[in-house]
Design a protein around this motif. Structure first.
Motif, PDB file in Angstrom:
ATOM      1  N   ASP A  57       0.837  -1.199   0.000  1.00 43.03           N
ATOM      2  CA  ASP A  57       0.000   0.000   0.000  1.00 43.03           C
ATOM      3  C   ASP A  57       0.876   1.255   0.000  1.00 43.03           C
ATOM      4  O   ASP A  57       0.610   2.217  -0.737  1.00 43.03           O
ATOM      5  CB  ASP A  57      -0.922  -0.002   1.225  1.00 43.03           C
ATOM      6  N   GLU A  61       1.377   4.389  -2.717  1.00 47.90           N
ATOM      7  CA  GLU A  61       1.376   5.824  -2.382  1.00 47.90           C
ATOM      8  C   GLU A  61       2.613   6.516  -2.966  1.00 47.90           C
ATOM      9  O   GLU A  61       2.535   7.652  -3.437  1.00 47.90           O
ATOM     10  CB  GLU A  61       1.337   6.022  -0.866  1.00 47.90           C
ATOM     11  N   GLU A  64       2.173   7.559  -6.435  1.00 48.08           N
ATOM     12  CA  GLU A  64       1.466   8.840  -6.582  1.00 48.08           C
ATOM     13  C   GLU A  64       2.433  10.001  -6.390  1.00 48.08           C
ATOM     14  O   GLU A  64       2.322  11.027  -7.076  1.00 48.08           O
ATOM     15  CB  GLU A  64       0.321   8.932  -5.570  1.00 48.08           C
TER      16      GLU A  64
END
Ligand SMILES: [Fe+2]
Length: 96
Positions: A57, A61, A64
């Motif tokens: 996860d 991130e 991004e």
């Protein structure tokens, strides 16, 4: 594996440094790409499924964050926009 901020950069006084924002953003990009690789490697080694899940996860991130820095870089260095498209076209051509 991990990139380093240029040696001595942390000791440079703000008024003395001549590093352009585009250079700073490129350093940020390198750090984020390294972080993605690191978290994916850590996930691959994690025995606990929750630990693996959290690493993956966080890796997402970081992807991004790459996008954020890439957007900044395109604004700070317009030549990069054409270079990205040119590179993508070269890959498409090699693909046949
Ligand atoms: Fe990040």
């Amino acid at each position: 594996m991990m990139s380093e901020i240029p040696r001595g950069f942390e000791n440079v006084k703000e008024e003395d440094h001549r590093m352009a924002d585009s250079e700073l953003v490129r350093i940020g990009l390198i750090a984020e790409l390294d972080a993605i690789s690191l978290y994916e490697q850590l996930a691959a080694h994690a025995k606990d499924s929750l630990v693996k899940k959290v690493f993956l996860d966080i890796a997402r991130e970081e992807k991004e964050h790459v996008g954020e820095f890439l957007e900044l870089l395109k604004r700070l260095d317009p030549e990069q926009i054409d270079a990205l498209e040119h590179g993508a076209n070269e890959v498409r051509e090699m693909e046949g």
